[in-house]
Design an enzyme around this catalytic site. Structure first.
Site, PDB file in Angstrom:
ATOM      1  N   THR A  68     -80.602 -21.627  82.425  1.00 43.78           N
ATOM      2  CA  THR A  68     -81.245 -20.872  81.376  1.00 43.78           C
ATOM      3  C   THR A  68     -80.146 -19.472  81.199  1.00 43.78           C
ATOM      4  O   THR A  68     -80.165 -19.305  79.775  1.00 43.78           O
ATOM      5  CB  THR A  68     -82.376 -20.099  82.073  1.00 43.78           C
ATOM      6  OG1 THR A  68     -82.196 -19.664  83.358  1.00 43.78           O
ATOM      7  CG2 THR A  68     -83.574 -20.976  82.104  1.00 43.78           C
ATOM      8  N   ARG A 118     -90.345 -25.760  83.250  1.00 49.08           N
ATOM      9  CA  ARG A 118     -91.573 -25.481  83.799  1.00 49.08           C
ATOM     10  C   ARG A 118     -92.036 -23.962  84.111  1.00 49.08           C
ATOM     11  O   ARG A 118     -92.864 -23.632  84.361  1.00 49.08           O
ATOM     12  CB  ARG A 118     -91.660 -26.089  85.351  1.00 49.08           C
ATOM     13  CG  ARG A 118     -91.724 -27.494  85.227  1.00 49.08           C
ATOM     14  CD  ARG A 118     -91.523 -28.295  86.610  1.00 49.08           C
ATOM     15  NE  ARG A 118     -90.764 -29.446  86.370  1.00 49.08           N
ATOM     16  CZ  ARG A 118     -91.734 -30.717  86.231  1.00 49.08           C
ATOM     17  NH1 ARG A 118     -92.908 -30.386  86.061  1.00 49.08           N
ATOM     18  NH2 ARG A 118     -90.944 -31.766  86.067  1.00 49.08           N
ATOM     19  N   HIS A 138     -81.651 -35.820  89.222  1.00 47.70           N
ATOM     20  CA  HIS A 138     -82.660 -36.518  88.047  1.00 47.70           C
ATOM     21  C   HIS A 138     -81.750 -37.121  86.818  1.00 47.70           C
ATOM     22  O   HIS A 138     -82.363 -36.905  85.688  1.00 47.70           O
ATOM     23  CB  HIS A 138     -83.544 -35.171  87.501  1.00 47.70           C
ATOM     24  CG  HIS A 138     -84.410 -34.664  88.418  1.00 47.70           C
ATOM     25  ND1 HIS A 138     -84.951 -33.339  88.288  1.00 47.70           N
ATOM     26  CD2 HIS A 138     -84.676 -35.092  89.822  1.00 47.70           C
ATOM     27  CE1 HIS A 138     -85.806 -33.209  89.626  1.00 47.70           C
ATOM     28  NE2 HIS A 138     -85.546 -34.371  90.248  1.00 47.70           N
ATOM     29  N   CYS A 170     -78.651 -55.476  79.951  1.00 44.10           N
ATOM     30  CA  CYS A 170     -77.287 -55.727  80.529  1.00 44.10           C
ATOM     31  C   CYS A 170     -76.290 -54.922  81.446  1.00 44.10           C
ATOM     32  O   CYS A 170     -75.369 -54.989  81.941  1.00 44.10           O
ATOM     33  CB  CYS A 170     -76.409 -56.363  79.280  1.00 44.10           C
ATOM     34  SG  CYS A 170     -75.454 -55.229  78.572  1.00 44.10           S
ATOM     35  N   CYS A 192     -78.262 -52.304  72.344  1.00 39.16           N
ATOM     36  CA  CYS A 192     -76.729 -52.595  72.791  1.00 39.16           C
ATOM     37  C   CYS A 192     -76.075 -53.540  72.094  1.00 39.16           C
ATOM     38  O   CYS A 192     -76.507 -54.415  71.599  1.00 39.16           O
ATOM     39  CB  CYS A 192     -77.009 -53.180  74.196  1.00 39.16           C
ATOM     40  SG  CYS A 192     -75.570 -53.574  75.069  1.00 39.16           S
TER      41      CYS A 192
END
Length: 255
Positions: free
Chosen positions: A15, A23, A110, A121, A142
């Site tokens: 931040t 959140r 994450h 692939c 792709c």
């Protein structure tokens, strides 16, 4: 014998670099709950409209153009001093990589927005290249030519390496983090509310292993009671200060 410091970072460290958290009270998802769908794997796989929205949203998000702040740079300094053994992060903004921390120490719990892959692939892509072509190709697929399919393009769906809701964490990420946290001399939590599991469980794991825990966060966390040191100050100022003090102590111990 230099100290081994394991670090977990959350939204609070970014931040200060201009990325709103998801959140917190002013978080993106607090204000716009409908946008959680941007990172919903089922929506992404089943609807072209949701995929296009997700890509566009990620391209326009401040995450994409953000630059590392003083707090990110402080952790590079900690690494250069030979004190950092783990940099686990809940952020997928790739700012630790941009700041210059070594990929060997970073565990993106994450995932990361810096890279992308084909879901069919598994070809790897640089997300910047995809973002650059998003106007021509709003639903990226792709282009890798498959030898075993007569050189036809694979055409699998491409997604960023961010962990979407409904996906598993990257293979081995938690195991590596748990091991290095347990082996550390100190564990620092920087800017995480410690609400999202399994990442949040690193705090009690450290405490159980007898590793002193520092929590630096503006708000309270559920694990404040196990912390040996609580710092409720602006991370952009407090982290560089903590790093400098820690390096000075380590150097004094060596002499």
């Amino acid at each position: 014998m230099s100290k081994k410091i394991a670090v977990l970072t959350g939204a609070g460290i970014s931040t200060s670099a201009g990325i709103p958290d998801f959140r917190g009270p002013d978080g993106v998802w607090t204000k716009h709950p409908e946008q959680t769908k941007v990172y919903d794997i089922d929506a992404f796989l089943t609807s072209q409209k949701d995929r296009e929205y997700s890509w566009r949203w990620q391209k326009e998000s401040p995450v994409w153009n953000a630059q590392p702040g003083t707090a990110h740079k402080a952790l590079v300094k900690l690494e250069q001093a030979g004190l950092l053994t783990l940099l686990a992060t809940q952020n997928f903004d790739a700012l630790h990589e941009k700041a210059g921390n070594s990929p060997d120490l970073i565990v993106n719990l994450h995932g990361t927005i810096g890279t992308s892959h084909c879901m069919k692939c598994h070809a790897k892509y640089d997300t910047a290249d995809i973002m650059a072509r998003l106007d021509e190709e709003p639903d990226p697929h792709c282009h890798r030519r498959l030898k075993y399919q007569g050189d036809m393009p694979c055409n699998g769906i491409i997604k960023t390496d961010v962990v979407y809701f409904g996906e598993m964490l990257p293979d081995g990420a938690m195991e590596k983090s748990m091991r290095l946290v347990s082996q550390a001399d100190e564990f620092w939590v920087i800017g995480s509310t410690l609400e999202v599991f399994p990442a949040a469980s690193l705090a009690p794991i450290a405490a159980q292993a007898g590793v002193p825990v520092t929590i630096m966060n503006m708000g309270k966390t559920q694990y404040d009671n196990i912390a040996t040191r609580l710092i409720h100050e602006d991370i952009a100022v407090a982290l560089p200060k903590l790093v400098d003090e820690t390096i000075a102590e380590a150097q004094a111990d060596e002499h």
